[in-house]
Design a protein around this motif. Structure first.
Motif, PDB file in Angstrom:
ATOM      1  N   GLU A  84       0.822  -1.202   0.000  1.00 40.70           N
ATOM      2  CA  GLU A  84       0.000   0.000   0.000  1.00 40.70           C
ATOM      3  C   GLU A  84       0.861   1.258   0.000  1.00 40.70           C
ATOM      4  O   GLU A  84       0.575   2.222  -0.719  1.00 40.70           O
ATOM      5  N   GLN A  85       1.933   1.259   0.762  1.00 40.79           N
ATOM      6  CA  GLN A  85       2.834   2.417   0.803  1.00 40.79           C
ATOM      7  C   GLN A  85       3.531   2.628  -0.546  1.00 40.79           C
ATOM      8  O   GLN A  85       3.683   3.764  -1.001  1.00 40.79           O
ATOM      9  N   LYS A  88       0.905   3.921  -3.004  1.00 42.12           N
ATOM     10  CA  LYS A  88       0.555   5.298  -2.645  1.00 42.12           C
ATOM     11  C   LYS A  88       1.642   6.269  -3.130  1.00 42.12           C
ATOM     12  O   LYS A  88       1.327   7.334  -3.665  1.00 42.12           O
ATOM     13  N   VAL A  91       1.323   6.569  -6.949  1.00 46.08           N
ATOM     14  CA  VAL A  91       0.117   7.324  -7.321  1.00 46.08           C
ATOM     15  C   VAL A  91       0.326   8.805  -7.037  1.00 46.08           C
ATOM     16  O   VAL A  91      -0.051   9.665  -7.842  1.00 46.08           O
ATOM     17  N   THR A  92       0.953   9.134  -5.920  1.00 46.88           N
ATOM     18  CA  THR A  92       1.227  10.540  -5.588  1.00 46.88           C
ATOM     19  C   THR A  92       2.121  11.175  -6.636  1.00 46.88           C
ATOM     20  O   THR A  92       1.918  12.323  -7.025  1.00 46.88           O
ATOM     21  N   SER A  97       0.730  16.461  -5.653  1.00 49.83           N
ATOM     22  CA  SER A  97       0.299  16.577  -4.263  1.00 49.83           C
ATOM     23  C   SER A  97      -0.722  17.695  -4.068  1.00 49.83           C
ATOM     24  O   SER A  97      -0.888  18.187  -2.969  1.00 49.83           O
ATOM     25  N   GLY A 132      -6.551   2.288  -0.588  1.00 52.11           N
ATOM     26  CA  GLY A 132      -5.613   2.809   0.405  1.00 52.11           C
ATOM     27  C   GLY A 132      -4.613   3.787  -0.186  1.00 52.11           C
ATOM     28  O   GLY A 132      -4.077   4.646   0.515  1.00 52.11           O
ATOM     29  N   ALA A 133      -4.361   3.653  -1.490  1.00 51.69           N
ATOM     30  CA  ALA A 133      -3.434   4.560  -2.173  1.00 51.69           C
ATOM     31  C   ALA A 133      -4.129   5.832  -2.633  1.00 51.69           C
ATOM     32  O   ALA A 133      -3.503   6.701  -3.236  1.00 51.69           O
ATOM     33  N   GLY A 134      -5.435   5.947  -2.370  1.00 54.99           N
ATOM     34  CA  GLY A 134      -6.139   7.188  -2.680  1.00 54.99           C
ATOM     35  C   GLY A 134      -7.152   7.126  -3.797  1.00 54.99           C
ATOM     36  O   GLY A 134      -7.687   8.153  -4.203  1.00 54.99           O
TER      37      GLY A 134
END
Length: 164
Positions: A84-85, A88, A91-92, A97, A132-134
């Motif tokens: 997940e990290q 994420k 994806v960011t 941001s 979870g990654a948005g």
């Protein structure tokens, strides 16, 4: 999907394998493709030092543990939290941001030959990783690589299947 989300939203196509995580923005064509690795400091309170290519560079200069959450001999996801990290962080990079950027629609596409197909647990884990990654909405796709038009229109070809 709302009108504003379709106009301003992002559609991301994620191809996932133990060797590479590739994310493509279906609207802009921008691509990030790197090893799905995360570097963590050692000790009582591990800290993320880098993701992707940066994780490998950190491993050359500092004592870190480099973890690939998708490199497991029996299952697609060996470490959900690290996976997940990693997702994420990727994806960011793709959506930036910006505080006001709407959450993206994500198509998760696990690559490779999964003997017997993916289990319901793996499908659910992929779905939850993306949330979870948005992601605001997730589809898990199994089949050939998708075009940007197919991702944007959500018209998936009949020679594969949407698993969620």
């Amino acid at each position: 999907m709302g009108v504003l989300a379709s106009i301003f939203g992002t559609a991301l196509y994620v191809q996932l394998s133990p060797a590479r995580l590739t994310i493509r923005n279906a609207k802009t064509g921008e691509v990030v493709s790197e090893p799905p690795e995360l570097a963590l400091t050692r000790g009582a309170k591990p800290t993320i030092m880098g993701v992707g290519n940066l994780a490998r560079m950190c491993g050359r200069t500092e004592p870190v543990d480099i973890i690939n959450p998708f490199a497991h001999p029996r299952t697609l996801i060996g470490d959900f939290t690290v996976g997940e990290q990693v997702l994420k962080a990727f994806v960011t990079r793709m959506k930036g941001s910006s505080l006001f950027a709407p959450a993206p629609f994500i198509v998760m596409h696990p690559l490779g030959d999964h003997e017997g197909g993916l289990t319901q647990v793996e499908i659910r884990a992929l779905h939850e990783l993306a949330l979870g990654a948005g992601a605001r909405e997730v589809s898990v796709w199994q089949g050939r690589a998708l075009t940007d038009e197919e991702v944007l229109s959500r018209q998936f070809p009949s020679d594969g299947k949407v698993l969620s």
